[in-house]
Design a protein around this motif. Structure first.
Motif, mmCIF file in Angstrom:
data_model
loop_
_atom_site.group_PDB
_atom_site.id
_atom_site.type_symbol
_atom_site.label_atom_id
_atom_site.label_comp_id
_atom_site.label_asym_id
_atom_site.label_seq_id
_atom_site.Cartn_x
_atom_site.Cartn_y
_atom_site.Cartn_z
ATOM 1 N N PRO A 28 45.822 30.625 46.950
ATOM 2 C CA PRO A 28 47.170 31.022 46.517
ATOM 3 C C PRO A 28 47.129 31.714 45.154
ATOM 4 C CG PRO A 28 47.193 28.782 47.388
ATOM 5 C CD PRO A 28 45.750 29.189 47.310
ATOM 6 N N ARG A 29 47.904 32.762 45.018
ATOM 7 C CA ARG A 29 48.040 33.522 43.769
ATOM 8 C C ARG A 29 46.736 34.197 43.341
ATOM 9 N NH1 ARG A 29 50.653 28.958 43.858
ATOM 10 N NH2 ARG A 29 48.807 27.843 43.126
ATOM 11 N N TRP A 30 45.884 34.518 44.318
ATOM 12 C CA TRP A 30 44.607 35.149 44.006
ATOM 13 C C TRP A 30 44.772 36.519 43.373
ATOM 14 C CZ3 TRP A 30 43.677 39.894 46.074
ATOM 15 C CH2 TRP A 30 44.486 40.277 47.150
ATOM 16 N N TRP A 31 45.903 37.171 43.642
ATOM 17 C CA TRP A 31 46.104 38.551 43.196
ATOM 18 C C TRP A 31 46.485 38.651 41.718
ATOM 19 C CZ3 TRP A 31 50.989 39.098 41.311
ATOM 20 C CH2 TRP A 31 51.927 38.137 41.728
ATOM 21 N N VAL A 32 46.936 37.541 41.120
ATOM 22 C CA VAL A 32 47.357 37.593 39.714
ATOM 23 C C VAL A 32 46.198 37.995 38.794
ATOM 24 C CG1 VAL A 32 48.293 36.260 37.785
ATOM 25 C CG2 VAL A 32 49.233 35.957 40.095
ATOM 26 N N PRO A 33 45.008 37.379 38.913
ATOM 27 C CA PRO A 33 43.883 37.819 38.070
ATOM 28 C C PRO A 33 43.506 39.279 38.290
ATOM 29 C CG PRO A 33 43.421 35.669 39.013
ATOM 30 C CD PRO A 33 44.661 36.167 39.683
ATOM 31 N N MET A 34 43.689 39.782 39.513
ATOM 32 C CA MET A 34 43.384 41.180 39.772
ATOM 33 C C MET A 34 44.305 42.095 38.953
ATOM 34 S SD MET A 34 43.159 43.155 43.450
ATOM 35 C CE MET A 34 41.652 42.313 43.949
ATOM 36 N N VAL A 35 45.580 41.739 38.877
ATOM 37 C CA VAL A 35 46.535 42.523 38.101
ATOM 38 C C VAL A 35 46.225 42.425 36.603
ATOM 39 C CG1 VAL A 35 48.961 42.765 37.449
ATOM 40 C CG2 VAL A 35 48.344 42.316 39.844
ATOM 41 N N LEU A 36 46.011 41.196 36.129
ATOM 42 C CA LEU A 36 45.717 40.991 34.708
ATOM 43 C C LEU A 36 44.425 41.705 34.306
ATOM 44 C CD1 LEU A 36 46.590 37.197 34.266
ATOM 45 C CD2 LEU A 36 47.893 39.156 33.427
ATOM 46 N N THR A 37 43.405 41.602 35.147
ATOM 47 C CA THR A 37 42.128 42.233 34.840
ATOM 48 C C THR A 37 42.260 43.759 34.801
ATOM 49 O OG1 THR A 37 40.950 40.395 35.880
ATOM 50 C CG2 THR A 37 39.725 42.432 35.554
ATOM 51 N N SER A 38 43.057 44.316 35.688
ATOM 52 C CA SER A 38 43.279 45.769 35.679
ATOM 53 C C SER A 38 43.923 46.216 34.374
ATOM 54 C CB SER A 38 44.155 46.168 36.873
ATOM 55 O OG SER A 38 43.534 45.832 38.101
ATOM 56 N N MET A 39 44.898 45.456 33.904
ATOM 57 C CA MET A 39 45.540 45.772 32.626
ATOM 58 C C MET A 39 44.547 45.650 31.479
ATOM 59 S SD MET A 39 49.063 43.653 33.388
ATOM 60 C CE MET A 39 49.738 43.868 31.749
ATOM 61 N N ILE A 40 43.702 44.638 31.542
ATOM 62 C CA ILE A 40 42.672 44.451 30.512
ATOM 63 C C ILE A 40 41.717 45.646 30.497
ATOM 64 C CG2 ILE A 40 40.635 43.066 29.931
ATOM 65 C CD1 ILE A 40 42.285 40.613 30.965
ATOM 66 N N GLY A 41 41.347 46.134 31.695
ATOM 67 C CA GLY A 41 40.452 47.280 31.785
ATOM 68 C C GLY A 41 41.036 48.526 31.140
ATOM 69 N N VAL A 42 42.301 48.817 31.414
ATOM 70 C CA VAL A 42 42.957 49.998 30.841
ATOM 71 C C VAL A 42 42.962 49.923 29.314
ATOM 72 C CG1 VAL A 42 45.138 51.206 30.606
ATOM 73 C CG2 VAL A 42 44.404 50.428 32.850
ATOM 74 N N LEU A 43 43.384 48.786 28.779
ATOM 75 C CA LEU A 43 43.474 48.647 27.327
ATOM 76 C C LEU A 43 42.097 48.682 26.678
ATOM 77 C CD1 LEU A 43 46.286 45.940 27.037
ATOM 78 C CD2 LEU A 43 46.461 48.415 26.724
ATOM 79 N N THR A 44 41.096 48.156 27.366
ATOM 80 C CA THR A 44 39.740 48.190 26.818
ATOM 81 C C THR A 44 39.243 49.618 26.688
ATOM 82 O OG1 THR A 44 39.230 46.004 27.743
ATOM 83 C CG2 THR A 44 37.363 47.406 27.157
ATOM 84 N N GLN A 45 39.535 50.470 27.679
ATOM 85 C CA GLN A 45 39.111 51.868 27.575
ATOM 86 C C GLN A 45 39.880 52.602 26.474
ATOM 87 O OE1 GLN A 45 38.250 55.880 30.239
ATOM 88 N NE2 GLN A 45 39.185 54.127 31.216
ATOM 89 N N ILE A 91 44.710 46.135 20.745
ATOM 90 C CA ILE A 91 43.662 45.131 20.913
ATOM 91 C C ILE A 91 44.252 43.725 20.906
ATOM 92 C CG2 ILE A 91 43.039 44.817 18.461
ATOM 93 C CD1 ILE A 91 40.080 44.836 19.431
ATOM 94 N N THR A 92 45.363 43.550 20.206
ATOM 95 C CA THR A 92 46.024 42.242 20.223
ATOM 96 C C THR A 92 46.555 41.925 21.615
ATOM 97 O OG1 THR A 92 46.658 42.405 17.879
ATOM 98 C CG2 THR A 92 47.914 40.870 19.257
ATOM 99 N N VAL A 93 47.207 42.905 22.238
ATOM 100 C CA VAL A 93 47.728 42.705 23.593
ATOM 101 C C VAL A 93 46.578 42.480 24.569
ATOM 102 C CG1 VAL A 93 48.984 43.775 25.493
ATOM 103 C CG2 VAL A 93 49.832 44.014 23.149
ATOM 104 N N ARG A 94 45.512 43.283 24.448
ATOM 105 C CA ARG A 94 44.351 43.110 25.336
ATOM 106 C C ARG A 94 43.778 41.696 25.216
ATOM 107 N NH1 ARG A 94 38.745 44.518 25.129
ATOM 108 N NH2 ARG A 94 38.828 43.410 23.133
ATOM 109 N N ASN A 95 43.638 41.221 23.985
ATOM 110 C CA ASN A 95 43.067 39.898 23.766
ATOM 111 C C ASN A 95 43.996 38.787 24.256
ATOM 112 O OD1 ASN A 95 40.835 41.112 22.671
ATOM 113 N ND2 ASN A 95 41.425 40.751 20.547
ATOM 114 N N LEU A 96 45.295 38.994 24.106
ATOM 115 C CA LEU A 96 46.253 38.015 24.642
ATOM 116 C C LEU A 96 46.176 37.959 26.172
ATOM 117 C CD1 LEU A 96 49.402 38.613 22.384
ATOM 118 C CD2 LEU A 96 47.920 36.584 22.416
ATOM 119 N N LEU A 97 45.958 39.101 26.803
ATOM 120 C CA LEU A 97 45.809 39.130 28.261
ATOM 121 C C LEU A 97 44.550 38.374 28.688
ATOM 122 C CD1 LEU A 97 46.851 42.799 29.098
ATOM 123 C CD2 LEU A 97 48.079 40.721 29.723
#
Length: 446
Positions: free
Chosen positions: A374-391, A412-418
């Motif tokens: 259940p809720r397996w897709w949430v980390p996929m969404v969060l990780t995608s956002m982390i990837g964008v901000l990291t680049q 970087i603050t938002v990325r780290n909070l994610l």
């Protein structure tokens, strides 16, 4: 008498089947092996071409450092991690030597040879993950991997972490039917870049109830590999007349990491960056290990604190996973969430915060997408956002971080909070919920 039935727009009635047909066509195309492979290769080609001349030199480590280390091994017999102390585990030098071989035999540029190697490794991992490109659901899931590489940028290919990722993805795919081989791959990955140890720890604690045979298959290859490396290191140092210093060099990466300062991209450096902008601290380039570090009065304390916190978190998560599988919760769901929690802990509670660390998240997210708790897709969404901000942080506008620009500090603050949010979410999913899950399925369920 007026009817109270709701009115239906004929255009809506026609649009729904059209959307359904479109989704069906897209789903079928996404599950075609040829389309997936071509798209996967095109992503790698784009990252290779864009990264060669991009600001921030995302392939800089490959071009200069990896090339130099491998050249020293061939020309002078300097095997870092055995004959000399090193910041990486000893087996990291093996994938660095392979492009040098290709470069020497074909004349191809070392960096280009490296990119060919990691691309082939990723394609092999993709093939194993998708069961030889026969599992349609896994092929649809693999599209996220390709997209995430684009989101993260060229650094996803320009570091040794990519090699470790391929080994981990293959190991996860083989875990159920070939546990000994999976254990060996995870052990090799750990001796390439440490973080696969988090996945191995998750496997051991989550699958504890599967019996001693499974545990031996997972653990024994790593013990044998470590013992073999220790013997090789001891013999090499004795032959060279340096006593048993080779064994110390073999474990030198532990001390090397312990002596490092707080890196500016680390999650623990977030508050310190804002304080440095106000004059309390500075960004300093460490020429010895090629990183930018945050130097301030509080940095040593923060570096020590996050290191201790990492140990505490690893033990706590492992205990949670062990407890859940003992009370009958689906071990594979526990394994998936524990893998994500431990890998994210290695990122969040780390005084080093290099941008390539975010590529580690691919393995546990793919595992979650395959097991489908259940809720397996949430980390996929969060990780995608982390990837964008990291680049955005690196390599695109890295100079703004070095200059402590306010807008970049917010990024970087938002990325780290994610990242922290991702860790909290994974740990929260390891809470006892009072219900027993279904019996175990394949770790990467169909």
């Amino acid at each position: 008498m007026t009817s109270s039935a709701p009115k239906t727009d004929s255009t809506d009635v026609m649009a729904a089947p059209r959307r359904t047909r479109l989704m069906t066509v897209v789903s079928r195309v996404a599950a075609r092996p040829t389309v997936l492979i071509v798209a996967f290769l095109m992503v790698h080609l784009w990252l290779a071409l864009s990264g060669r001349h991009q600001y921030g030199a995302p392939f800089g480590d490959v071009t200069s450092v990896y090339h130099l280390w491998s050249f020293d091994a061939v020309r002078y017999g300097t095997w870092y991690g055995i004959t000399d102390p090193w910041v990486y585990p000893a087996l990291a030098l093996v994938p660095m030597l392979l492009p040098l071989t290709l470069w020497a035999s074909t004349g191809l540029d070392y960096t280009f040879s490296w990119l060919i190697m990691v691309t082939l490794l990723n394609v092999v991992a993709l093939g194993v993950f998708t069961e030889g490109f026969r599992n349609e659901r896994r092929m649809r899931t693999a599209w996220w991997w390709a997209v995430y590489l684009l989101l993260l940028g060229p650094v996803a290919l320009g570091r040794i972490d990519t090699v470790a990722l391929a080994l981990v993805v293959i190991a996860l795919s083989l875990l159920e039917h070939r546990p000994a081989l999976a254990g060996l791959l995870l052990a090799v990955g750990t001796w390439v870049k440490v973080w696969p140890a988090a996945v191995l720890a998750a496997a051991v604690t989550s699958l504890w109830g599967r019996g001693r045979r499974m545990l031996r298959a997972l653990i024994a290859p790593g013990v044998a590999l470590t013992g073999g490396l220790a013997v090789v290191a001891a013999i090499a140092s004795l032959v060279s007349g340096h006593g048993f210093v080779g064994v110390a060099n073999l474990l030198g990466f532990v001390g090397g990491q312990a002596s490092r300062n707080l890196q500016i991209e680390a999650v623990g450096a977030t508050v310190g960056l804002w304080r440095a902008r106000s004059g309390d601290g500075a960004v300093v380039y460490n020429h010895e290990i090629y990183t930018n570090e945050l130097i301030s009065a509080s940095s040593p304390v923060i570096a020590t604190t996050v290191t201790v916190l990492m140990g505490i978190m690893v033990l706590a998560i492992a205990l949670l996973a062990w407890r859940l599988q003992r009370v009958g919760v689906d071990r594979l769901q526990v394994f998936a969430w524990a893998s994500l929690a431990l890998v994210t802990t290695f990122i969040v509670c780390n005084k080093v915060g290099s941008p390539q660390f975010e590529v580690w998240l691919v393995a546990p997210v793919l595992l979650l997408a395959a097991v489908r708790p259940p809720r397996w897709w949430v980390p996929m969404v969060l990780t995608s956002m982390i990837g964008v901000l990291t680049q955005v942080i690196y390599p695109s506008w890295y100079g703004y971080l070095l200059n402590l620009s306010a807008w970049m500090l917010w990024v970087i603050t938002v990325r780290n909070l994610l990242l922290v949010m991702l860790l909290i979410w994974a740990v929260a999913e390891l809470r006892p919920r009072g219900s027993v899950r279904a019996a175990p399925r394949s770790p990467l369920a169909r």
